[in-house]
Write a protein that holds these residues in place. Structure first.
Motif, PDB file in Angstrom:
ATOM      1  N   LYS A  69     -22.141  35.620  -1.050  1.00  8.51           N
ATOM      2  CA  LYS A  69     -23.434  36.306  -1.002  1.00  8.51           C
ATOM      3  C   LYS A  69     -23.721  36.834   0.395  1.00  8.51           C
ATOM      4  O   LYS A  69     -24.268  37.914   0.575  1.00  8.51           O
ATOM      5  CB  LYS A  69     -24.542  35.335  -1.431  1.00  8.51           C
ATOM      6  N   ILE A  70     -23.345  36.063   1.406  1.00  7.92           N
ATOM      7  CA  ILE A  70     -23.571  36.513   2.779  1.00  7.92           C
ATOM      8  C   ILE A  70     -22.755  37.771   3.056  1.00  7.92           C
ATOM      9  O   ILE A  70     -23.248  38.739   3.650  1.00  7.92           O
ATOM     10  CB  ILE A  70     -23.188  35.391   3.780  1.00  7.92           C
ATOM     11  N   ASP A  71     -21.492  37.739   2.643  1.00  8.33           N
ATOM     12  CA  ASP A  71     -20.632  38.887   2.907  1.00  8.33           C
ATOM     13  C   ASP A  71     -21.152  40.145   2.236  1.00  8.33           C
ATOM     14  O   ASP A  71     -21.042  41.253   2.768  1.00  8.33           O
ATOM     15  CB  ASP A  71     -19.209  38.584   2.422  1.00  8.33           C
ATOM     16  N   GLN A  72     -21.731  39.985   1.029  1.00  6.54           N
ATOM     17  CA  GLN A  72     -22.265  41.133   0.342  1.00  6.54           C
ATOM     18  C   GLN A  72     -23.560  41.605   0.977  1.00  6.54           C
ATOM     19  O   GLN A  72     -23.886  42.789   0.975  1.00  6.54           O
ATOM     20  CB  GLN A  72     -22.510  40.789  -1.134  1.00  6.54           C
ATOM     21  N   ALA A  73     -24.344  40.696   1.494  1.00  3.64           N
ATOM     22  CA  ALA A  73     -25.660  41.054   2.025  1.00  3.64           C
ATOM     23  C   ALA A  73     -25.553  41.721   3.382  1.00  3.64           C
ATOM     24  O   ALA A  73     -26.408  42.510   3.761  1.00  3.64           O
ATOM     25  CB  ALA A  73     -26.534  39.798   2.126  1.00  3.64           C
ATOM     26  N   GLY A  74     -24.574  41.407   4.185  1.00  6.89           N
ATOM     27  CA  GLY A  74     -24.504  41.977   5.517  1.00  6.89           C
ATOM     28  C   GLY A  74     -23.521  41.231   6.380  1.00  6.89           C
ATOM     29  O   GLY A  74     -22.700  40.468   5.892  1.00  6.89           O
ATOM     30  N   GLY A  77     -21.937  37.410  11.087  1.00 10.84           N
ATOM     31  CA  GLY A  77     -21.743  37.181  12.517  1.00 10.84           C
ATOM     32  C   GLY A  77     -22.934  37.647  13.333  1.00 10.84           C
ATOM     33  O   GLY A  77     -23.377  36.960  14.263  1.00 10.84           O
ATOM     34  N   MET A  78     -23.493  38.795  12.991  1.00  7.28           N
ATOM     35  CA  MET A  78     -24.662  39.301  13.714  1.00  7.28           C
ATOM     36  C   MET A  78     -25.868  38.392  13.492  1.00  7.28           C
ATOM     37  O   MET A  78     -26.635  38.115  14.419  1.00  7.28           O
ATOM     38  CB  MET A  78     -24.968  40.722  13.243  1.00  7.28           C
ATOM     39  N   THR A  79     -26.015  37.943  12.247  1.00  5.79           N
ATOM     40  CA  THR A  79     -27.140  37.053  11.941  1.00  5.79           C
ATOM     41  C   THR A  79     -27.051  35.765  12.739  1.00  5.79           C
ATOM     42  O   THR A  79     -28.028  35.314  13.337  1.00  5.79           O
ATOM     43  CB  THR A  79     -27.167  36.734  10.439  1.00  5.79           C
ATOM     44  N   CYS A  84     -28.421  32.140  17.371  1.00  6.68           N
ATOM     45  CA  CYS A  84     -28.060  31.432  18.612  1.00  6.68           C
ATOM     46  C   CYS A  84     -28.929  31.903  19.774  1.00  6.68           C
ATOM     47  O   CYS A  84     -29.362  31.097  20.608  1.00  6.68           O
ATOM     48  CB  CYS A  84     -26.578  31.648  18.926  1.00  6.68           C
ATOM     49  N   PHE A  85     -29.177  33.211  19.826  1.00  7.24           N
ATOM     50  CA  PHE A  85     -30.049  33.737  20.882  1.00  7.24           C
ATOM     51  C   PHE A  85     -31.474  33.200  20.711  1.00  7.24           C
ATOM     52  O   PHE A  85     -32.138  32.835  21.698  1.00  7.24           O
ATOM     53  CB  PHE A  85     -30.055  35.267  20.825  1.00  7.24           C
ATOM     54  N   ALA A  86     -31.929  33.122  19.448  1.00  6.79           N
ATOM     55  CA  ALA A  86     -33.260  32.562  19.190  1.00  6.79           C
ATOM     56  C   ALA A  86     -33.332  31.107  19.615  1.00  6.79           C
ATOM     57  O   ALA A  86     -34.360  30.651  20.142  1.00  6.79           O
ATOM     58  CB  ALA A  86     -33.602  32.703  17.708  1.00  6.79           C
TER      59      ALA A  86
END
Length: 240
Positions: A69-74, A77-79, A84-86
């Motif tokens: 589902k993650i791969d299909q949604a976007g 890695g960016m998320t 991590c920045f948050a």
């Protein structure tokens, strides 16, 4: 669909796909029903706002399905990089919250000690100005009531810090793994009995602090014969 029907349907859907922590998931949704009911929503309204139990259960599929589902949604890695920045921004914030809560606890203990010190007329190091017995007792009791108020505030702040931490970790986990699980509320969740008790403590200590301080002011004004009793007893004059 009422609360029992909704939770039963959710349990059935979660069991069918082999979710291991079904009890924890149901506990979260049951707590959600309780919180929203306290806000005035009916069980049917809460169930309707939550959505279809089957769709919710689909968000708790095993990791392989979730990854799909993650791969299909976007781009996951960016998320995750954004998360991590948050984390770098949020960590100092949470540390500040806990440090402030501990500081409030320490302050309440110090204020309580000061109140007892004044009420008992202790002046071992000559830092407390001259106080008549009655005025000193009333003033000390007023400061002690203030300490109780500070302690209640520090407890609430600790609860707030803990709840905000749990809410952030839940949100973080949902986004990291691509789930759409139920997020936790940010504000502390206390039962009605505990909430009423805390409100009662705050109200009594606040009223007590104000009334005792007013009584101390009146008593010392009468004893000194002037509202400016601190001048009469030379409180702020330098010691020769």
């Amino acid at each position: 669909m009422n609360k029992k029907q909704y939770l039963d349907a959710l349990y059935k859907e979660l069991s069918q796909i082999g979710v291991e922590d079904v009890g924890d998931v149901l506990a979260d949704y049951e707590a959600h029903f309780t919180r929203k009911a306290l806000d005035g929503y009916t069980e049917e309204e809460i169930a309707r706002r939550l959505g279809n139990p089957g769709e919710i259960a689909a968000d708790f599929l095993p990791d392989t399905a979730v990854q799909g589902k993650i791969d299909q949604a976007g781009n996951p890695g960016m998320t995750r990089a954004g998360l991590c920045f948050a984390d770098l921004l949020v960590l100092p914030f949470f540390l500040t919250l806990y440090i402030w809560a501990v500081a409030m606890l320490a302050a309440s203990a110090a204020v309580l000690a000061l109140g007892v010190y004044i009420a008992l007329g202790i002046n071992m190091v000559s830092v407390i100005p001259v106080l008549p017995v009655a005025g000193g007792v009333l003033l000390g009791a007023s400061i002690a009531a203030l300490a109780v108020l500070l302690f209640a505030g520090s407890i609430w702040f600790l609860l707030l810090s803990g709840q905000m931490t749990r809410a952030y970790l839940r949100w973080h986990g949902n986004r990291w793994f691509g789930r759409h699980g139920l997020n936790l509320p940010v504000m502390p969740q206390t039962t009605g009995k505990r909430r009423r008790f805390m409100r009662g403590v705050v109200l009594v200590s606040l009223i007590g602090c104000i009334m005792l301080f007013a009584a101390a002011f009146i008593v010392m004004s009468v004893q000194a014969g002037t509202p400016g009793f601190w001048h009469y007893w030379h409180w702020f004059e330098p010691v020769p």
